[in-house]
Design a protein around this motif. Structure first.
Motif, PDB file in Angstrom:
ATOM      1  N   LEU A  48     -15.381  12.774 -13.116  1.00  0.00           N
ATOM      2  CA  LEU A  48     -15.939  13.631 -11.563  1.00  0.00           C
ATOM      3  C   LEU A  48     -17.050  14.071 -11.764  1.00  0.00           C
ATOM      4  O   LEU A  48     -17.227  15.763 -12.363  1.00  0.00           O
ATOM      5  N   ILE A  49     -18.134  14.410 -11.741  1.00  0.00           N
ATOM      6  CA  ILE A  49     -19.268  14.773 -11.261  1.00  0.00           C
ATOM      7  C   ILE A  49     -20.651  14.821 -10.464  1.00  0.00           C
ATOM      8  O   ILE A  49     -20.302  13.889  -9.729  1.00  0.00           O
ATOM      9  N   THR A  50     -20.163  16.255 -10.122  1.00  0.00           N
ATOM     10  CA  THR A  50     -21.219  16.685  -8.889  1.00  0.00           C
ATOM     11  C   THR A  50     -22.749  17.366  -9.113  1.00  0.00           C
ATOM     12  O   THR A  50     -22.040  18.004  -9.354  1.00  0.00           O
ATOM     13  N   GLY A  51     -23.715  16.784  -8.504  1.00  0.00           N
ATOM     14  CA  GLY A  51     -24.528  18.355  -8.207  1.00  0.00           C
ATOM     15  C   GLY A  51     -24.795  18.315  -7.116  1.00  0.00           C
ATOM     16  O   GLY A  51     -24.468  17.995  -5.836  1.00  0.00           O
ATOM     17  N   GLN A  52     -24.995  20.143  -7.214  1.00  0.00           N
ATOM     18  CA  GLN A  52     -25.811  20.566  -5.695  1.00  0.00           C
ATOM     19  C   GLN A  52     -26.401  20.598  -4.673  1.00  0.00           C
ATOM     20  O   GLN A  52     -26.635  20.362  -3.942  1.00  0.00           O
ATOM     21  N   ASN A  53     -27.390  19.452  -5.370  1.00  0.00           N
ATOM     22  CA  ASN A  53     -28.961  19.821  -4.697  1.00  0.00           C
ATOM     23  C   ASN A  53     -29.870  18.744  -5.596  1.00  0.00           C
ATOM     24  O   ASN A  53     -29.992  18.428  -6.410  1.00  0.00           O
ATOM     25  N   PRO A  54     -31.124  18.507  -4.691  1.00  0.00           N
ATOM     26  CA  PRO A  54     -32.102  17.414  -5.628  1.00  0.00           C
ATOM     27  C   PRO A  54     -32.239  18.512  -6.759  1.00  0.00           C
ATOM     28  O   PRO A  54     -32.627  17.397  -8.184  1.00  0.00           O
ATOM     29  N   TRP A  55     -32.231  19.472  -7.129  1.00  0.00           N
ATOM     30  CA  TRP A  55     -32.603  20.571  -8.687  1.00  0.00           C
ATOM     31  C   TRP A  55     -31.403  19.959  -9.380  1.00  0.00           C
ATOM     32  O   TRP A  55     -31.612  20.642 -10.908  1.00  0.00           O
ATOM     33  N   SER A  56     -30.551  19.447  -8.536  1.00  0.00           N
ATOM     34  CA  SER A  56     -29.325  18.707  -9.590  1.00  0.00           C
ATOM     35  C   SER A  56     -29.064  17.841 -10.579  1.00  0.00           C
ATOM     36  O   SER A  56     -28.268  17.555 -11.150  1.00  0.00           O
ATOM     37  N   THR A  57     -30.093  16.755 -10.162  1.00  0.00           N
ATOM     38  CA  THR A  57     -30.289  15.455  -9.798  1.00  0.00           C
ATOM     39  C   THR A  57     -30.242  15.647 -11.332  1.00  0.00           C
ATOM     40  O   THR A  57     -29.375  14.283 -11.967  1.00  0.00           O
ATOM     41  N   TRP A  58     -31.173  15.729 -12.368  1.00  0.00           N
ATOM     42  CA  TRP A  58     -30.757  15.456 -13.619  1.00  0.00           C
ATOM     43  C   TRP A  58     -29.796  15.724 -14.523  1.00  0.00           C
ATOM     44  O   TRP A  58     -29.875  14.730 -15.575  1.00  0.00           O
ATOM     45  N   LEU A  59     -29.459  16.890 -14.481  1.00  0.00           N
ATOM     46  CA  LEU A  59     -28.572  17.012 -15.275  1.00  0.00           C
ATOM     47  C   LEU A  59     -27.077  16.294 -15.107  1.00  0.00           C
ATOM     48  O   LEU A  59     -26.547  16.177 -15.299  1.00  0.00           O
ATOM     49  N   ALA A  60     -27.354  15.730 -13.583  1.00  0.00           N
ATOM     50  CA  ALA A  60     -26.091  15.653 -12.847  1.00  0.00           C
ATOM     51  C   ALA A  60     -25.800  13.718 -14.027  1.00  0.00           C
ATOM     52  O   ALA A  60     -24.411  13.712 -14.013  1.00  0.00           O
ATOM     53  N   ALA A  61     -27.253  12.917 -13.871  1.00  0.00           N
ATOM     54  CA  ALA A  61     -27.295  12.226 -14.513  1.00  0.00           C
ATOM     55  C   ALA A  61     -26.985  11.796 -16.039  1.00  0.00           C
ATOM     56  O   ALA A  61     -26.464  11.242 -16.146  1.00  0.00           O
ATOM     57  N   GLU A  62     -27.585  12.811 -16.519  1.00  0.00           N
ATOM     58  CA  GLU A  62     -27.409  12.881 -17.655  1.00  0.00           C
ATOM     59  C   GLU A  62     -25.644  13.189 -18.414  1.00  0.00           C
ATOM     60  O   GLU A  62     -24.951  13.119 -19.001  1.00  0.00           O
ATOM     61  N   SER A  63     -24.690  14.376 -17.159  1.00  0.00           N
ATOM     62  CA  SER A  63     -23.228  14.780 -17.404  1.00  0.00           C
ATOM     63  C   SER A  63     -22.478  13.385 -17.277  1.00  0.00           C
ATOM     64  O   SER A  63     -21.957  13.146 -18.046  1.00  0.00           O
TER      65      SER A  63
END
Length: 352
Positions: free
Chosen positions: A256-271
């Motif tokens: 389960l991978i979740t990101g906080q906001n738009p600035w978390s998008t790259w890291l969430a996808a790569e995670s």
């Protein structure tokens, strides 16, 4: 007395205006036009592995208006375009689905758009998928290695109680597949229960758009939305992990991978790529990401460490001064004078 108050008010207004003009003088104009960027111009996308690794399903909202208001909404284009290309560059085929299917409403913020986002708009194949999204009730979980819920305020209205979305999430969870979401996308997880009756996210580490971020932008958000996302996730037993406002924060809890906001998008996808068992192909970090890392250094280690990091970034030219200025303005609006002055110092030093 009235005359003194008017004079004081005029001085305050004049000071604020001078401050705003000065801040604007530190921010460079937009020098580069990315609107005609094509995917063939992005070196990152030329690294695609020859092997086909399966498919990822990206889910966007079909809601174009916020509740009973006339305020337009939809999915955030940047939160679809960037993961779309991360998954593509790493050998996955991406399908796009929505609750109603067809052409879902997109929110395009010109200030946030970069080369990848414009390339997505100019990508015929990507646009075909985005403008003819699959109806969620016609999607089979067995066709996909992972599912990713794209953010956008519209998700708050049509994700939480959608039984087809809930069924997909349960299926992915049961089969140990990767589930990802960013910003308001975790609204898809808010009401999902397992066969035991327990909420899916009970005891799980989750990041999503925080109350702090929501209420700063929309003070009456509690009345506009069915619920505040952070509140609902906490009510469902999630271990909510909120980072500093408008900076990158991603929670990785198993698959389960979740990101906080738009600035978390790259890291969430790569995670998510990592959670699927692969090492993400190399990608040049964007100036906006570097700026976020600078601000995180400030939040976590203070001004001195941030100044050291600034020197490194400045030498390489990897800094988005417009984004840095925005955070300074946000701090000023929240009446955080110390933080505001520190960010202004960083902004001023970035020009040396």
């Amino acid at each position: 007395m009235l005359k003194k108050l008017l004079i004081a008010l005029a001085v305050i207004c004049g000071t604020c205006l001078t401050f705003i003009v000065w801040i604007q003088s530190l921010v460079p104009p937009l020098e580069q036009d990315f609107s005609n960027t094509t995917r063939s111009e992005l070196h990152y996308l030329q690294q695609r592995p020859d092997i086909k690794r399966g498919k990822v399903l990206a889910v966007v909202t079909s809601t174009g208006v916020m509740g009973d208001s006339t305020k337009p909404t939809g999915y955030e284009l940047t939160e679809l375009a960037r993961p779309y290309y991360v998954f593509t560059a790493n050998g996955f085929t991406v399908d796009i689905a929505s609750p109603k299917g067809g052409k879902p409403p997109a929110v395009i913020d010109q200030d946030d758009m970069g080369p990848f986002d414009y390339a997505f708009l100019n990508d015929r194949e990507a646009q075909q998928k985005a403008n003819h999204s699959l109806p969620i009730d016609q999607v089979s979980a067995g066709d996909y290695q992972a599912i990713f819920f794209v953010g956008g305020k519209g998700t708050m209205f049509d994700f939480p109680d959608n039984t087809d979305i809930q069924a997909l999430v349960r299926d992915f969870h049961k089969n140990g597949k990767v589930i990802g979401a960013v910003c308001h996308g975790p609204a898809a997880l808010a009401n999902v229960t397992l066969d035991s009756g327990e909420p899916l996210i009970a005891g799980r580490q989750i990041s999503a758009f925080t109350n702090e971020e929501e209420l700063f932008l929309i003070p009456d958000a509690a009345q506009r939305f069915p619920f505040l996302l952070e509140d609902r996730l906490r009510e469902q037993g999630a271990v909510f992990q909120g980072g500093p406002a408008y900076l990158a924060q991603v929670s990785v809890d198993g698959q389960l991978i979740t990101g906080q906001n738009p600035w978390s998008t790259w890291l969430a996808a790569e995670s998510m790529v990592k959670a699927m068992g692969y090492t993400p192909v190399p990608r040049q970090v964007t100036p906006a990401e570097q700026t976020v890392s600078l601000l995180l250094a400030y939040e976590q280690q203070g001004y001195k460490k941030a100044r050291e990091k600034l020197r490194q970034l400045r030498d390489r030219g990897d800094l988005d001064r417009r984004l840095l200025a925005m955070h300074g303005m946000v701090s000023a609006m929240r009446w955080e004078p110390g933080k505001t002055l520190d960010i202004i110092r960083l902004l001023s030093n970035s020009q040396e």
